[in-house]
Design an enzyme around this catalytic site. Structure first.
Site, PDB file in Angstrom:
ATOM      1  N   ASP A 132     -62.726  73.325 -73.329  1.00 36.58           N
ATOM      2  CA  ASP A 132     -64.048  72.710 -73.300  1.00 36.58           C
ATOM      3  C   ASP A 132     -64.219  71.924 -74.591  1.00 36.58           C
ATOM      4  OD1 ASP A 132     -66.521  72.017 -72.437  1.00 36.58           O
ATOM      5  OD2 ASP A 132     -67.399  74.026 -72.495  1.00 36.58           O
ATOM      6  N   ASP A 168     -69.784  65.631 -72.597  1.00 39.33           N
ATOM      7  CA  ASP A 168     -70.821  65.245 -71.652  1.00 39.33           C
ATOM      8  C   ASP A 168     -72.136  65.896 -72.065  1.00 39.33           C
ATOM      9  OD1 ASP A 168     -69.581  67.754 -70.930  1.00 39.33           O
ATOM     10  OD2 ASP A 168     -70.845  67.748 -69.154  1.00 39.33           O
ATOM     11  N   CYS A 209     -59.445 100.160 -58.877  1.00 42.85           N
ATOM     12  CA  CYS A 209     -58.597  99.439 -59.813  1.00 42.85           C
ATOM     13  C   CYS A 209     -57.948 100.421 -60.791  1.00 42.85           C
ATOM     14  CB  CYS A 209     -59.403  98.370 -60.556  1.00 42.85           C
ATOM     15  SG  CYS A 209     -60.486  99.015 -61.853  1.00 42.85           S
TER      16      CYS A 209
END
Length: 492
Positions: A93, A128, A281
């Site tokens: 990013d 942006d 899990c």
């Protein structure tokens, strides 16, 4: 055509694809989860995220690296892959999040993209403007123009083999999102993140999130890989994939663990409230809630983060299998029942059924009618459109019952809610082979009536009789007046 992204399978607007990332020398199968790694805070090491969870791609913040002297020097010297210890694809990013949070950053699109290339990022991002929801249209348009200038600047930067994101902004204005998508797609950039949706998801505004995605998708071509920025909760993966999103970045696995929050596909639980761990899990089979609560803070946080990653990657695999099996919308429907806001999101998705239908395969494995929302699925819309291409003559009986014994009619078509009428010869074709409950609801009957209306309007010279199984007035009001109606037990 963007030759770095290939769609292999689809269901609704969801797809299994292959995203080639040439600088990393890897091909990422989508939908894909990109765990967020803060270079200063590593709850789980990137190498473990790769080896234990099978991550092919992750995302980190190049602005943090750029702004931290030690990290910047190490990244420039050894490269981002060595800095993080990760062999897969790394997305970076740009600092747009910091721009949105703090109002200013000291870097331009050209500078940050050149830096991302220098440190070895595989997919870079320009600066942006992430316009938040609910701002004035004037502000949204002004900031969108700034983002589009950033994309233009990005095109002029020599990024070599590094792919570059083209963020799609526009706040909560779907038409601006469509315009932004079309503008981004017209560039030579590579991946298309739908930005500034985190506030919507944090507020459980899933319906508006779907409208934002649908607007963005209308502007993008089908070969555009779409990243839903900040979409890290497994509860909404199926919904977002069905809307056409391919990539998800998740910081939730770590952020939630910090607060002792335990992710499930139905929502979030607090560890203090759990007596059992509803998961199989590797973490949950070795520990009880009491055991986790007694662990030192750092260890407890790490184990919760690992659980959160396990459940997130499992849901991505579940979504992929649903696409392959052709029952993605059934999975979306089951997830929608986990929270009223998710149901709003599913209903918003079905408001775009005609848009979904353009990408939805014509034939799939199954159609299960599970609720009134199923009556609005793209398969129903497609059937209503296709049946208008048939041209029956004379007098046609449309019936929910059997074939009449007499010769009164020139043809007898079946009527099955929610699909409506069709010739009996089509009974074994998809989606008419779908499983529909014996106790048909009002929504299915209303959809069937709309299908009757489409056939009748397409054949003005043909006479029709509808034998229905006690449809409500809301359904019968959709049947054209020139159609004679009777109860099915009188027409058997």
């Amino acid at each position: 055509m963007r030759d770095h992204f290939e769609v292999r399978n689809g269901d609704a607007a969801g797809r299994i694809g292959r995203l080639s990332v040439p600088r990393a020398g890897v091909t990422v199968e989508t939908p894909a989860l990109m765990p967020v790694v803060n270079p200063n805070i590593r709850t789980i090491s990137p190498s473990r995220i790769e080896s234990a969870f099978g991550a092919e791609i992750l995302i980190t913040n190049s602005y943090i690296v750029h702004s931290t002297d030690d990290l910047r020097e190490r990244a420039l010297e050894t490269g981002l892959h060595d800095l993080l210890g990760f062999d897969g694809a790394i997305v970076t990013d740009s600092g747009s999040f910091q721009l949105a949070e703090y109002g200013d950053i000291d870097v331009t699109t050209r500078e940050i993209l050149e830096f991302q290339r220098e440190i070895g990022a595989d997919v870079g991002t320009p600066v942006d403007v992430p316009t938040p929801p609910d701002v004035s249209r004037e502000r949204a348009e002004r900031e969108l123009a700034t983002t589009e200038r950033a994309l233009s600047d990005a095109e002029s930067v020599d990024t070599g083999e590094m792919l570059v994101n083209a963020p799609v902004q526009g706040s909560t204005y779907p038409d601006l999102r469509e315009t932004a998508g079309r503008s981004a797609y017209a560039t030579d950039l590579d991946v298309f993140p739908v930005g500034a949706v985190v506030p919507l998801m944090n507020s459980y505004r899933y319906a508006e999130m779907i409208d934002v995605v649908a607007g963005s998708k209308r502007g993008l071509g089908r070969d555009a890989p779409v990243h839903l920025f900040g979409a890290g909760h497994p509860m909404m993966f199926a919904l977002a994939v069905a809307a056409g999103c391919d990539l998800f970045d998740s910081a939730a696995y770590a952020i939630y663990a910090r607060d002792d929050r335990y992710l499930t596909v139905r929502g979030t639980e607090h560890l203090e409230d759990l007596e059992y761990l509803p998961c199989s899990c590797a973490v949950c089979t070795k520990h009880s809630p009491d055991d986790l609560r007694e662990r030192p803070d750092e260890e407890r946080e790490r184990r919760l983060a690992e659980h959160n990653l396990h459940v997130s990657f499992a849901e991505i695999r579940r979504v992929k299998q649903a696409i392959r099996s052709g029952n993605l919308l059934e999975l979306v429907e089951s997830r929608a029942r986990s929270h009223p806001a998710m149901l709003d999101g599913y209903r918003a998705l079905l408001d775009h059924a005609e848009q979904l239908e353009r990408e939805d395969p014509a034939s799939k494995g199954s159609f299960f009618y599970l609720s009134g929302e199923s009556a609005q699925r793209p398969e129903v819309h497609r059937h209503h459109e296709r049946v208008t291409r048939l041209d029956p003559d004379g007098t046609v009986l449309l019936t929910e019952g059997g074939i009449p014994s007499g010769d009164t009619y020139d043809a007898a078509w079946r009527v099955v809610p929610p699909f409506g009428p069709f010739p009996r010869a089509l009974s074994e074709t998809y989606p008419l082979t779908g499983e529909v409950p014996a106790r048909t609801d009002r929504h299915a009957q209303e959809a069937a009536a709309s299908g009757v209306a489409r056939v009748v309007e397409a054949n003005p010279e043909t006479s029709f009789v509808l034998a229905h199984d006690d449809w409500p007035a809301s359904a019968l009001s959709r049947v054209p007046n020139r159609v004679e109606t009777e109860l099915v037990h009188d027409g058997r």
